[in-house]
Structure formats: structure tokens, C-alpha cells
Scaffold this active site. Structure first.
Site, PDB file in Angstrom:
ATOM      1  N   THR A 150       3.374  -3.815  13.038  1.00 16.28           N
ATOM      2  CA  THR A 150       2.366  -4.687  13.052  1.00 16.28           C
ATOM      3  C   THR A 150       2.685  -5.047  14.670  1.00 16.28           C
ATOM      4  N   GLY A 189       8.662 -10.101   9.712  1.00  9.92           N
ATOM      5  CA  GLY A 189       9.492 -11.137   9.108  1.00  9.92           C
ATOM      6  C   GLY A 189      10.974 -11.089   9.556  1.00  9.92           C
ATOM      7  N   GLU A 432       1.696  -5.135   4.121  1.00 10.95           N
ATOM      8  CA  GLU A 432       2.067  -3.844   3.498  1.00 10.95           C
ATOM      9  C   GLU A 432       0.785  -3.086   3.265  1.00 10.95           C
TER      10      GLU A 432
HETATM   11  C1  LIG Z   1      20.017  -2.989  -0.737  1.00 14.41           C
HETATM   12  C2  LIG Z   1      19.015  -3.027  -1.342  1.00 14.41           C
HETATM   13  C3  LIG Z   1      18.357  -4.127  -1.984  1.00 14.41           C
HETATM   14  C4  LIG Z   1      17.068  -3.799  -2.462  1.00 14.41           C
HETATM   15  C5  LIG Z   1      16.309  -5.179  -2.657  1.00 14.41           C
HETATM   16  C6  LIG Z   1      14.947  -5.080  -2.725  1.00 14.41           C
HETATM   17  C7  LIG Z   1      14.224  -6.145  -2.978  1.00 14.41           C
HETATM   18  C8  LIG Z   1      13.067  -6.004  -3.655  1.00 14.41           C
HETATM   19  C9  LIG Z   1      12.546  -7.463  -4.331  1.00 14.41           C
HETATM   20  C10 LIG Z   1      11.844  -8.163  -3.669  1.00 14.41           C
HETATM   21  C11 LIG Z   1      10.122  -7.877  -3.593  1.00 14.41           C
HETATM   22  C12 LIG Z   1       9.304  -8.244  -2.925  1.00 14.41           C
HETATM   23  C13 LIG Z   1       9.722  -9.180  -1.919  1.00 14.41           C
HETATM   24  C14 LIG Z   1       8.409  -9.588  -0.827  1.00 14.41           C
HETATM   25  C15 LIG Z   1       8.858  -9.480   0.510  1.00 14.41           C
HETATM   26  C16 LIG Z   1       7.712  -9.213   1.404  1.00 14.41           C
HETATM   27  C17 LIG Z   1       8.017  -8.722   2.558  1.00 14.41           C
HETATM   28  C18 LIG Z   1       6.888  -8.235   3.154  1.00 14.41           C
HETATM   29  C19 LIG Z   1       7.086  -7.707   4.465  1.00 14.41           C
HETATM   30  C20 LIG Z   1       5.569  -7.068   5.156  1.00 14.41           C
HETATM   31  C21 LIG Z   1       5.877  -6.032   5.646  1.00 14.41           C
HETATM   32  C22 LIG Z   1       4.786  -5.210   6.394  1.00 14.41           C
HETATM   33  O1  LIG Z   1       3.634  -5.717   6.324  1.00 14.41           O
HETATM   34  S1  LIG Z   1       5.028  -3.890   7.129  1.00 14.41           S
HETATM   35  C23 LIG Z   1       3.603  -3.319   7.865  1.00 14.41           C
HETATM   36  C24 LIG Z   1       2.840  -2.763   6.692  1.00 14.41           C
HETATM   37  N1  LIG Z   1       1.577  -2.058   7.507  1.00 14.41           N
HETATM   38  C25 LIG Z   1       0.713  -1.363   6.519  1.00 14.41           C
HETATM   39  O2  LIG Z   1       0.853  -1.125   5.623  1.00 14.41           O
HETATM   40  C26 LIG Z   1      -0.226  -0.600   7.529  1.00 14.41           C
HETATM   41  C27 LIG Z   1      -1.261   0.013   6.786  1.00 14.41           C
HETATM   42  N2  LIG Z   1      -1.747   1.173   7.136  1.00 14.41           N
HETATM   43  C28 LIG Z   1      -1.455   2.434   6.622  1.00 14.41           C
HETATM   44  O3  LIG Z   1      -0.484   2.585   5.815  1.00 14.41           O
HETATM   45  C29 LIG Z   1      -2.196   3.619   7.474  1.00 14.41           C
HETATM   46  O4  LIG Z   1      -2.457   3.563   8.470  1.00 14.41           O
HETATM   47  C30 LIG Z   1      -3.412   4.060   6.602  1.00 14.41           C
HETATM   48  C31 LIG Z   1      -2.898   4.382   5.266  1.00 14.41           C
HETATM   49  C32 LIG Z   1      -4.505   2.857   6.639  1.00 14.41           C
HETATM   50  C33 LIG Z   1      -4.010   5.245   6.987  1.00 14.41           C
HETATM   51  O5  LIG Z   1      -3.068   5.908   7.992  1.00 14.41           O
HETATM   52  P1  LIG Z   1      -3.459   7.103   9.078  1.00 14.41           P
HETATM   53  O6  LIG Z   1      -2.278   7.330   9.867  1.00 14.41           O
HETATM   54  O7  LIG Z   1      -4.596   6.653   9.869  1.00 14.41           O
HETATM   55  O8  LIG Z   1      -3.683   8.308   8.356  1.00 14.41           O
HETATM   56  P2  LIG Z   1      -5.075   9.081   7.882  1.00 14.41           P
HETATM   57  O9  LIG Z   1      -5.290   9.685   9.364  1.00 14.41           O
HETATM   58  O10 LIG Z   1      -6.156   8.281   7.487  1.00 14.41           O
HETATM   59  O11 LIG Z   1      -4.495  10.254   7.134  1.00 14.41           O
HETATM   60  C34 LIG Z   1      -4.484   9.624   5.827  1.00 14.41           C
HETATM   61  C35 LIG Z   1      -3.870  10.849   5.133  1.00 14.41           C
HETATM   62  O12 LIG Z   1      -2.573  10.539   5.159  1.00 14.41           O
HETATM   63  C36 LIG Z   1      -2.091  10.099   3.831  1.00 14.41           C
HETATM   64  N3  LIG Z   1      -1.303   8.881   3.802  1.00 14.41           N
HETATM   65  C37 LIG Z   1      -1.350   7.722   4.536  1.00 14.41           C
HETATM   66  N4  LIG Z   1      -0.526   7.023   4.334  1.00 14.41           N
HETATM   67  C38 LIG Z   1       0.401   7.750   3.489  1.00 14.41           C
HETATM   68  C39 LIG Z   1       1.731   7.404   2.979  1.00 14.41           C
HETATM   69  N5  LIG Z   1       2.202   6.143   3.177  1.00 14.41           N
HETATM   70  N6  LIG Z   1       2.249   8.383   2.067  1.00 14.41           N
HETATM   71  C40 LIG Z   1       1.658   9.297   1.995  1.00 14.41           C
HETATM   72  N7  LIG Z   1       0.542   9.708   2.474  1.00 14.41           N
HETATM   73  C41 LIG Z   1      -0.433   8.839   2.944  1.00 14.41           C
HETATM   74  C42 LIG Z   1      -3.591   9.825   3.228  1.00 14.41           C
HETATM   75  O13 LIG Z   1      -3.307  10.017   1.747  1.00 14.41           O
HETATM   76  C43 LIG Z   1      -4.409  11.101   3.666  1.00 14.41           C
HETATM   77  O14 LIG Z   1      -4.042  12.334   2.925  1.00 14.41           O
HETATM   78  P3  LIG Z   1      -5.238  13.333   3.036  1.00 14.41           P
HETATM   79  O15 LIG Z   1      -4.514  14.535   2.118  1.00 14.41           O
HETATM   80  O16 LIG Z   1      -5.464  13.779   4.527  1.00 14.41           O
HETATM   81  O17 LIG Z   1      -6.316  12.812   2.308  1.00 14.41           O
HETATM   82  C1  FAD Z   2       3.198 -12.591   5.307  1.00 18.06           C
HETATM   83  C2  FAD Z   2       3.120 -11.591   6.093  1.00 18.06           C
HETATM   84  C3  FAD Z   2       4.146 -10.794   6.557  1.00 18.06           C
HETATM   85  C4  FAD Z   2       4.217  -9.661   7.291  1.00 18.06           C
HETATM   86  N1  FAD Z   2       5.403  -9.060   7.409  1.00 18.06           N
HETATM   87  C5  FAD Z   2       5.322  -8.065   8.354  1.00 18.06           C
HETATM   88  C6  FAD Z   2       6.620  -7.118   8.599  1.00 18.06           C
HETATM   89  O1  FAD Z   2       7.431  -7.590   8.379  1.00 18.06           O
HETATM   90  N2  FAD Z   2       6.543  -6.233   9.514  1.00 18.06           N
HETATM   91  C7  FAD Z   2       5.331  -5.900  10.036  1.00 18.06           C
HETATM   92  O2  FAD Z   2       5.232  -4.820  10.687  1.00 18.06           O
HETATM   93  N3  FAD Z   2       4.061  -6.494   9.540  1.00 18.06           N
HETATM   94  C8  FAD Z   2       4.128  -7.458   8.919  1.00 18.06           C
HETATM   95  N4  FAD Z   2       2.993  -8.139   8.369  1.00 18.06           N
HETATM   96  C9  FAD Z   2       1.718  -7.551   9.041  1.00 18.06           C
HETATM   97  C10 FAD Z   2       0.669  -6.886   8.008  1.00 18.06           C
HETATM   98  O3  FAD Z   2       1.527  -5.565   7.671  1.00 18.06           O
HETATM   99  C11 FAD Z   2      -0.624  -6.672   8.562  1.00 18.06           C
HETATM  100  O4  FAD Z   2      -1.165  -8.072   8.878  1.00 18.06           O
HETATM  101  C12 FAD Z   2      -1.528  -5.905   7.623  1.00 18.06           C
HETATM  102  O5  FAD Z   2      -1.169  -4.508   7.675  1.00 18.06           O
HETATM  103  C13 FAD Z   2      -3.086  -6.116   8.155  1.00 18.06           C
HETATM  104  O6  FAD Z   2      -3.328  -5.396   9.377  1.00 18.06           O
HETATM  105  P1  FAD Z   2      -4.110  -6.466  10.349  1.00 18.06           P
HETATM  106  O7  FAD Z   2      -3.503  -7.850  10.431  1.00 18.06           O
HETATM  107  O8  FAD Z   2      -3.963  -5.763  11.510  1.00 18.06           O
HETATM  108  O9  FAD Z   2      -5.510  -6.683   9.984  1.00 18.06           O
HETATM  109  P2  FAD Z   2      -6.827  -5.814  10.344  1.00 18.06           P
HETATM  110  O10 FAD Z   2      -6.532  -4.299  10.097  1.00 18.06           O
HETATM  111  O11 FAD Z   2      -7.302  -6.222  11.498  1.00 18.06           O
HETATM  112  O12 FAD Z   2      -7.899  -6.331   9.246  1.00 18.06           O
HETATM  113  C14 FAD Z   2      -8.885  -7.370   9.564  1.00 18.06           C
HETATM  114  C15 FAD Z   2     -10.204  -6.981   8.672  1.00 18.06           C
HETATM  115  O13 FAD Z   2     -10.543  -5.825   8.966  1.00 18.06           O
HETATM  116  C16 FAD Z   2     -10.815  -4.869   7.726  1.00 18.06           C
HETATM  117  N5  FAD Z   2     -10.488  -3.353   8.042  1.00 18.06           N
HETATM  118  C17 FAD Z   2      -9.615  -3.060   9.017  1.00 18.06           C
HETATM  119  N6  FAD Z   2      -9.411  -1.781   8.888  1.00 18.06           N
HETATM  120  C18 FAD Z   2     -10.499  -1.151   8.052  1.00 18.06           C
HETATM  121  C19 FAD Z   2     -10.838  -0.035   7.922  1.00 18.06           C
HETATM  122  N7  FAD Z   2     -10.516   1.169   8.035  1.00 18.06           N
HETATM  123  N8  FAD Z   2     -11.950   0.120   6.674  1.00 18.06           N
HETATM  124  C20 FAD Z   2     -12.383  -1.168   6.311  1.00 18.06           C
HETATM  125  N9  FAD Z   2     -11.959  -2.140   6.649  1.00 18.06           N
HETATM  126  C21 FAD Z   2     -11.150  -2.356   7.590  1.00 18.06           C
HETATM  127  C22 FAD Z   2      -9.763  -5.286   6.840  1.00 18.06           C
HETATM  128  O14 FAD Z   2     -10.030  -4.986   5.452  1.00 18.06           O
HETATM  129  C23 FAD Z   2      -9.643  -6.960   6.969  1.00 18.06           C
HETATM  130  O15 FAD Z   2     -10.892  -7.331   6.319  1.00 18.06           O
HETATM  131  C24 FAD Z   2       2.989  -9.375   7.643  1.00 18.06           C
HETATM  132  C25 FAD Z   2       1.789  -9.831   7.308  1.00 18.06           C
HETATM  133  C26 FAD Z   2       2.005 -11.147   6.731  1.00 18.06           C
HETATM  134  C27 FAD Z   2       0.549 -11.979   6.422  1.00 18.06           C
END
Ligand SMILES: CCCCCCCCCC/C=C\CCCCCCC/C=C/C(=O)SCCNC(=O)CCNC(=O)[C@H](O)C(C)(C)COP(=O)(O)OP(=O)(O)OC[C@H]1O[C@@H](n2cnc3c(N)ncnc32)[C@H](O)[C@@H]1OP(=O)(O)O
Ligand code: FAD
Length: 659
Positions: A150, A189, A432
């Protein structure tokens, strides 16, 4: 002489004559008797270590001291890994999540990202050679990593990420750059102060062309001094609503050069001359997120169990108001309104866990077949992991807040542990993949399946039309059918809306945007169907004693009716539900509340959550709530002297000023 153990008389009474074997439910939730034994041994091993106990509650420490103290404990925990009575992976899973780990590290583990994302990213994205180079170091904690995706300007829209990795074929290096302020990584994180390495997601440029985002292994800090390396601009982003010891950070690159071999090349490669080799599926680089979405479903469920246990025990200790004029004040749990607040979340913990277990199995099966090059299960895995992550996190957050409210004023205390639990669960709505965005991904899969008559196992019901009369049957199996009709019906409504928008002349993307409300509803109905089906089917297929089956079946029925009552409009609209059916379900629901009420404490006891894990004077096993609240208040720094120095500095002059 044995010391008598205090037990609140009301809780004692609640526990008498339990009609089922609590231990059997514990084993069921743990996945077997041996697993329960292993978990308990591990908990005793960790929780008996005096060095892991807090000298003062975390709330009273500064932001920096909190981090330092939690890092101290986190490192100590890692030293204990080698002698753990459970396997290493099992121990890590317990320590990183909302269960055992949260008893020690109350606001997040500063090295969680290393295990939850960095190592999984290396495993999922690195070649065999790359894994050989870094995995052992990572497992041995010679290096500590995070997952940096991010940015300040973009989290959701991954194609919009700005960090650039440009290949230079002359030096065979990538040059990493943050071309603007919004290109700075923001949120990862452990990035702020802990990690010295990161898997960085950046736009890959080679031969003048952008090939989209790819994972790169990047060293951020010197391995000895921990100073940021030249060109690396790194820091922490500041206090948050919760998870304050997860040191989320920022990161910028000023023309940082890394060798070509640091592109994680399991799925796509850049050859020495700069030729790009495409992956078999462009979304394979998103695999780390899929893994976390899967484990988050389990994690929020554990958090919900904690909240429900605290609120249920407290509600059986707390006596308030008058139910029958002149009688003793009742336990607040005896109010039907309180049961309506607490028994649905109690039941939900089972439904969510059983659904999360199914998802975990799908994850493993899909991953194994993807390792063999077969991508067939990927769309279903993506669809289901998005659906359950979004549903479990948003429902759990609402339920946790309801649990807090159910504890009245005491639920608002930090020491109740509700603020921390809520902070964790509500974060999962955003990280996520923000839930709305995930719902829309699910909807995309549902619409595609329904239109093209092809999709994975979780959406098969959208292809196979229901046969036979569409009557309303209120047995659990009949209720599953109602959910299925709603899920199909809402997809059809969303498709009709899309077509309607197209007829109005909207371009496809506008037609989609203007149908978002319907699309999200359809996706939510699909996720609910999966949970309901998992709950009903798992009980049918399990080998449980009759008394345990009876109580779990009541919980299951309560839960699946609860959601219908909550969204009855959808069932009227799509499932032929009539007023009489709804009234019948309503009365069944209140009967179930009354039937389950006497067992509420026994059910939460069967979660087997130790007091240290609950971390709340309101939820302790012994029910000694009031004494424990007083003991907590005594820890406040404001109570260390009768008169605080601020009185002399500020208040006294004011009192004497004759304003
Ligand atoms: C040693 C081992 C020990 C193991 C220990 C494990 C312990 C676990 C226990 C603990 C558990 C929990 C602890 C909690 C800790 C929390 C930590 C939190 C950390 C947080 C991290 C983050 O947030 S990381 C950042 C995350 N960011 C996101 O998630 C971004 C969200 N956005 C997206 O995913 C994509 O952009 C989006 C899906 C919105 C769209 O992507 P885009 O590139 O724009 O794609 P499109 O052009 O729209 O295409 C869509 C087509 O692609 C398919 N698709 C999209 N995503 C996926 C995917 N991930 N996989 C497969 N396919 C995908 C989609 O279906 C479309 O397909 P189509 O056929 O064209 O329709
Ligand atoms: C506690 C915490 C831990 C995190 N840890 C990590 C990490 O370890 N690594 C990492 O890389 N990231 C991490 N993140 C970031 C996290 O993955 C992003 O904040 C998350 O994916 C949302 O993206 P954004 O903040 O850009 O929100 P935005 O996308 O800007 O969202 C703002 C608003 O816009 C709306 N929106 C956006 N796009 C659309 C759409 N296409 N259609 C409709 N509505 C839309 C959303 O629903 C939301 O209401 C963490 C975040 C938090 C809060």
C-alpha cells in the site's frame, strides 16, 4: 490445606447440571482431543513465564514505550520457540493470532508481518533458489521482513501503485524509485522500526514497458546497525485506533539499486537482457493477500469468541433493575433483549469457524494444484476468500460492539478489553482489501458465473437451477434452500440492474458503478449462504454425542433464523416468504433464545479461553468482576497519590483566582 477458589455464586449455578460435555465441544473446536491437549500445554508453557507478564497495564505507557515493551516480549517469545511443546508452525500460529499471542502482546505483535506475510510471500513468490537464499535466514530470524504494498495514494487500486522498479540491463539491476509523495509506501506493519527487509510491490519496467506490479526482495536497514540503507527513507506512521504495537510504517526509495535476482521470480521473470517472461496467470502475484484473507477469517472468529465470552459471563454476574416487581434484581442475561444481543454472536462463532475451516481446506487444495500448474481453482478461491473475509470481519466487528454495549458502562473501560478487541476486528474490515471492494470482486465472479453458466464449486448453485416446488420449509435444510433462493434472486436483480443501466446508455463501467448497491447485496447473500450451508452440513457430517449435537443444532437454527429476521425483505423478495412464515420464524427464534439461555455460560466455558487470553475483569472464569475492576483502577497512575501535582500547578490557582 487447599485454598478455596472463589466462584461467583451466579456463575456457579449457571455451571451446575450442564447437559452436555463441555470438553467435547472444546475438542470439536480445536479439531480433536490431541489438539486440545497440545494447545493447553502450549498455553501453560507460554503463560507461566514471569518475564512475559506486564508490570503495568499497556494503556499507561507512552507510544514509544509500548512499542519497546512489546518488542521485548515478542523477542522473548521467539527465544521460547525452540523448546515449545507444540510444533514450531503451530506455536507461531498461536502466537501471531488473537488467541494465545494476544494474552502477551495485547495490541499486536511487532514481528507479526514477518510470519503472516513476509515468509508466505517468499514461499509463494520466490523460486526454489530464492527460497534457499532467504527462507532459512527468515526462519532463523537473521532477517525480519514485512510486506510493503500500500502507498499513501493507493491501497485498493493496485494497478495505480506508483513505486517503480526499472530494469537496467547494463548493470543487471533494478532501480527502485518513489516518484512522488503519494508513491511512498504507507501502512505496512513492522515497517516503522522493526523490519530490516521487505517484499516490496512495485511497477516493473523493462525495455521501456510497464509490466504491472511485481514483488521485489529489498534490504531496508543495515543488518548490524539497523540504520536505513542509502536511498531508503523509512519511519513509523503514528498512533492508530488499535494495533498500536504493529509499528506500521512508511517507505520511500531514492534510486535504490538491487540485483536482478531480487525480483521474486516464481511466476514471472526478467531475463538478463531485460526480456520479460509472463506468469501463467497475471493475478498470481496477489497470492500473499489471498493467504492472509483466509487466515483473517479464523482470526476474527477467535476475537469474537473472546468478546462473547466476556459479555456472557458478565451478563450472568450483573444484576440490574426489576423484572418481577418486588423480586431480587435479575441477572441481566435473563432479559430477552440481552439474549437477543448475545446469543446470535455466540452462535455466529460456530458458523464462522466452520465456514473458515472449509475455506482453509479449499486454500490448501487449490494451492497444491496451483503448485502443479493447474489454475482451475483460483477464481473460486479468490471469490470465497474475499466473501468470507468481508463477511466475517464486518459481522464480527458489529457483534463485538454489541457485546461491549451489552456490558453497559463497564464495557467502556479499557480494561474490559473490548476496545482492543474491537480495534483488531475493525482493522480487518480495511486491511487485506477494503470490504466494499472485496464485495464487488465477489459480485463480479457471481455475475460472470450466472451469465456464462460456468464457475467453481462455491457458485455451482448459480448454474444448477432449483427443481421442485418453491414452498417454504423451516427445517434447517429448508432454510438453507431459502438462503440459496435469495442468493440466486439477488444476483438476478443485480444483473437486471446492469442490463437496465446498459439500456439507459451507460458504458459497462458506469453500468457497473450504478448497480453497486445491488451487486454488494448479492455478494453478501452469497457469503451468508456459504456460512449457513457450512454450519448445517458440518453438524450433519460430524460425529457428536446427542447432547452436544442438540445444543449446537439449537445454536445453528438460532443463527440461520436470526439472519433471515434481520434481512427479511430479501426473503420476501426472492424466497417466497410470507407473513405467516416470518411470524413462525419469529416465534421459533424467541423460543430458541429461551432454550439456549440456560446453557450460555457452559457454551462459552467450552471455548476454553484462559483468563489471560480474555484479558478482562468482566469475563474472568470466577466472575469476581467488582473486585477485579477495583484492582484495575488501583493501577492507574492517578491513584498513586491522593493529591496529584497538577492540582498545585493548575487547579489551586484557578480555585483561588476569584474569576
Ligand atoms: C511460518 C509460517 C507461520 C504462519 C503463521 C500464520 C499466522 C496466521 C495467524 C494470524 C492471523 C491473522 C493475524 C492478523 C495479522 C494482520 C496483518 C494485516 C496485514 C495487512 C496487510 C495488508 O493489508 S497488505 C495490502 C492488501 N491490499 C489489498 O488487499 C488490495 C486490495 N485490492 C486488490 O486486491 C485488487 O486490486 C482488486 C481485487 C481490488 C482488483 O485488482 P485489479 O488488479 O484491479 O484487478 P482487475 O483488473 O479488477 O481484475 C480482476 C480480475 O482479476 C481477478 N483477481 C483479482 N484479484 C485476484 C486474486 N487475488 N486472485 C485471483 N484472481 C484475482 C478477478 O477475479 C478478476 O478476474 P476476471 O476473470 O477478469 O473477472
Ligand atoms: C491496521 C492496518 C494494517 C495494514 N497493514 C498493511 C500491510 O502490512 N501492508 C500493506 O501493504 N498495507 C497494509 N494496510 C493497508 C490496507 O491494505 C489498505 O488500507 C486497504 O487495502 C484499503 O486501501 P486504502 O487505504 O487505499 O483505501 P481506499 O481504497 O482509498 O478506500 C477509501 C474508500 O473508497 C472506497 N473505494 C475504493 N475503491 C473503490 C471501488 N473500486 N469501488 C467502490 N468503492 C471503492 C472504499 O470502499 C472506501 O470506502 C494496512 C491497513 C491497516 C488499517
Amino acid at each position: 490445606m487447599t485454598k478455596e477458589i472463589y466462584e461467583n455464586p451466579d456463575l456457579k449455578k449457571e455451571r451446575q447440571n450442564c447437559p452436555f460435555n463441555k470438553e467435547e465441544i472444546t475438542n470439536f473446536l480445536d479439531g480433536g482431543k490431541e489438539k486440545t491437549t497440545e494447545r493447553r500445554q502450549l498455553e501453560t508453557y507460554i503463560l507461566s513465564d514471569e518475564q512475559l507478564k506486564d508490570a503495568v497495564p499497556m494503556e499507561y505507557l507512552s507510544h514509544a514505550d509500548k512499542y519497546a515493551e512489546e518488542l521485548r516480549k515478542s523477542c522473548l517469545l521467539m527465544h521460547k520457540l525452540a523448546d515449545s511443546p507444540a510444533g514450531q508452525v503451530q506455536t507461531l500460529r498461536a502466537l501471531m493470532g488473537a488467541g494465545l499471542g494476544s494474552a502477551i502482546l495485547k495490541e499486536g505483535n511487532p514481528i507479526a508481518l514477518h510470519y503472516v506475510m513476509f515468509i508466505p510471500a517468499l514461499m509463494g513468490q520466490g523460486t526454489v533458489e530464492q527460497q534457499a537464499k532467504w527462507l532459512e535466514k527468515a526462519y532463523n530470524l537473521n532477517i525480519i521482513g514485512t510486506y510493503a504494498q500500500t502507498e499513501l495514494g493507493h491501497g485498493t487500486f493496485l494497478r495505480g501503485l506508483e513505486t517503480k522498479a526499472t530494469y537496467d540491463p547494463v548493470t543487471k539491476e533494478f532501480v527502485l524509485e518513489s516518484p512522488s509523495l503519494t508513491a511512498y509506501k504507507w501502512w505496512p506493519g513492522s515497517l516503522g522500526k522493526t523490519a530490516n527487509y521487505a517484499v516490496v510491490m512495485a511497477q516493473l519496467y523493462t525495455k521501456g514497458k510497464c509490466e504491472g506490479i511485481h514483488p521485489f526482495m529489498v534490504q531496508l536497514r543495515d543488518e548490524e546497525t539497523h540504520e536505513p540503507l542509502p536511498g531508503i527513507l523509512v519511519g513509523e506512521i503514528g498512533p492508530k485506533l488499535g494495533m498500536n504495537t504493529n509499528d506500521n510504517g512508511y517507505l520511500g526509495f531514492d534510486k535504490v539499486r538491487i540485483p536482478r535476482e531480487q525480483l521474486l521470480m516464481k511466476h514471472s521473470q526478467v531475463l538478463e537482457d531485460g526480456t520479460y517472461v509472463k506468469p501463467t496467470n497475471s493475478k498470481l502475484s496477489y497470492g500473499t493477500m489471498v493467504f492472509v484473507r483466509v487466515v483473517v477469517c479464523q482470526d476474527v472468529t477467535v476475537n469474537l469468541r473472546k468478546a462473547v465470552t466476556i459479555a456472557t459471563r458478565y451478563s450472568c454476574v450483573r444484576r440490574q433493575s426489576e423484572l418481577k416487581p418486588g423480586d431480587r434484581e435479575p441477572q441481566v442475561m435473563d432479559y430477552q433483549a440481552q439474549q437477543h444481543k448475545l446469543l446470535p454472536p455466540l452462535a455466529a462463532t460456530f458458523g464462522f469457524q466452520l465456514a473458515a475451516d472449509h475455506l482453509w481446506n479449499l486454500y490448501n487444495t487449490a494451492n497444491n494444484s496451483m503448485e502443479q500448474g493447474d489454475m482451475e481453482l483460483l477464481p473460486d478461491l479468490h471469490g470465497l476468500s474475499c466473501a468470507l473475509k468481508a463477511l466475517c470481519s464486518s459481522e464480527a466487528a458489529n457483534f463485538v460492539e454489541t457485546c461491549r454495549q451489552s456490558c453497559g458502562g463497564h464495557g467502556y473501560m479499557s480494561c474490559s478489553n473490548f476496545p482492543r478487541i474491537y480495534g483488531q476486528v475493525t482493522a480487518a474490515i480495511t486491511y487485506e482489501g477494503e470490504n466494499t471492494v472485496l464485495w464487488l470482486q465477489v459480485a463480479r465472479y457471481l455475475v460472470k458465473t450466472r451469465k456464462e453458466k460456468s464457475g467453481g464449486l462455491s457458485v455451482k448453485y448459480l448454474i444448477d437451477e432449483e427443481k421442485g416446488p418453491r414452498t417454504v420449509d423451516t427445517t434447517p435444510e429448508g432454510i438453507v434452500k431459502l438462503y440459496r433462493r435469495v442468493a440466486v434472486g439477488l444476483v438476478d436483480i443485480a444483473i437486471a440492474e446492469l442490463e437496465n443501466n446498459s439500456r439507459k446508455g451507460y458504458a459497462p463501467h458506469d453500468a457497473w458503478n450504478h448497480a453497486a448497491v445491488h451487486l454488494i447485496k448479492a455478494a453478501q447473500a452469497h457469503a451468508r449462504l456459504f456460512v449457513v450451508e457450512s454450519f448445517v452440513d458440518s453438524l450433519k457430517g460430524s460425529r457428536l454425542s446427542a447432547p452436544v449435537r442438540a445444543i449446537l443444532s439449537q445454536l445453528c437454527e438460532l443463527f440461520i433464523i436470526y439472519w433471515i429476521l434481520d434481512r427479511s425483505g430479501d426473503f420476501f423478495l426472492c424466497a417466497n416468504l410470507k407473513k405467516e412464515d416470518l411470524l413462525q420464524l419469529n416465534s421459533k427464534y424467541v423460543q430458541l433464545l429461551a432454550a439456549i439461555r440456560p446453557q450460555a455460560v457452559n457454551i462459552v466455558d467450552s471455548f476454553d479461553l484462559r483468563d489471560e487470553i480474555l484479558g478482562s475483569p468482566l469475563g474472568c472464569w470466577d466472575g469476581n468482576v467488582y473486585q477485579r475492576l477495583f484492582d484495575e483502577a488501583a493501577k492507574s497512575p492517578l491513584n498513586q497519590k491522593n493529591v496529584h501535582e497538577s492540582f498545585h500547578k493548575y487547579l489551586k490557582p484557578l480555585l483561588k483566582s476569584n474569576l
